[in-house]
Design a protein around this motif. Structure first.
Motif, PDB file in Angstrom:
ATOM      1  N   PHE A  46       2.611   8.383   0.592  1.00 31.73           N
ATOM      2  CA  PHE A  46       2.581   7.052  -0.022  1.00 31.73           C
ATOM      3  C   PHE A  46       1.412   6.191   0.449  1.00 31.73           C
ATOM      4  O   PHE A  46       1.400   4.983   0.230  1.00 31.73           O
ATOM      5  N   GLU A  49      -0.340   4.698  -2.610  1.00 32.93           N
ATOM      6  CA  GLU A  49       0.484   3.657  -3.225  1.00 32.93           C
ATOM      7  C   GLU A  49       0.416   2.352  -2.431  1.00 32.93           C
ATOM      8  O   GLU A  49       0.290   1.268  -3.011  1.00 32.93           O
ATOM      9  N   ASN A  50       0.479   2.443  -1.111  1.00 31.03           N
ATOM     10  CA  ASN A  50       0.412   1.238  -0.285  1.00 31.03           C
ATOM     11  C   ASN A  50      -0.961   0.583  -0.352  1.00 31.03           C
ATOM     12  O   ASN A  50      -1.072  -0.639  -0.291  1.00 31.03           O
ATOM     13  N   SER A  78       5.804  -0.210   1.253  1.00 35.65           N
ATOM     14  CA  SER A  78       6.944   0.582   0.784  1.00 35.65           C
ATOM     15  C   SER A  78       8.061   0.702   1.824  1.00 35.65           C
ATOM     16  O   SER A  78       9.149   1.152   1.494  1.00 35.65           O
ATOM     17  N   SER A  82      10.995  -1.230  -2.414  1.00 29.18           N
ATOM     18  CA  SER A  82      11.245   0.049  -3.092  1.00 29.18           C
ATOM     19  C   SER A  82      11.177  -0.176  -4.599  1.00 29.18           C
ATOM     20  O   SER A  82      12.195  -0.485  -5.227  1.00 29.18           O
TER      21      SER A  82
END
Length: 104
Positions: A46, A49-50, A78, A82
């Motif tokens: 992730f 994504e972060n 995250s 969520s």
């Protein structure tokens, strides 16, 4: 008076309709899954994504609320948010992680 009541009802309905949408769906509506996921697929750690969160929303030290700055360097977005489980407007609380009396 009746018009005001109707307006109030419509506004409250609109707010409740928006808040029922998942964060992930809202982000996907803006730019598809690629708005958060490289090639539309989740990364294994992730990290991508972060980084995407910070690209749009800013670094934790730049965000409103002291709770972001306090956790900078210890947590990533995250860890608390969520997107596939939380609704738009839903905020995690201290008690979600701190259930040992460390927070008031």
């Amino acid at each position: 008076m009746r018009k005001w009541l109707m307006l109030l009802f419509c506004c409250s309905f609109a707010v409740s309709a928006v808040s029922a949408e998942l964060l992930a769906d809202m982000h996907a509506d803006m730019a598809g899954c690629e708005s958060c996921h490289e090639d539309g697929e989740p990364s294994s750690d992730f990290a991508f994504e972060n980084e995407q969160c910070q690209t749009c929303h800013g670094a934790m030290t730049e965000l409103d609320g002291e709770h972001h700055a306090i956790h900078d360097g210890m947590l990533v977005c995250s860890d608390c948010h969520s997107p596939h489980e939380m609704e738009v407007g839903q905020q995690p609380g201290c008690d979600d992680c701190h259930d040992d009396g460390r927070t008031p």
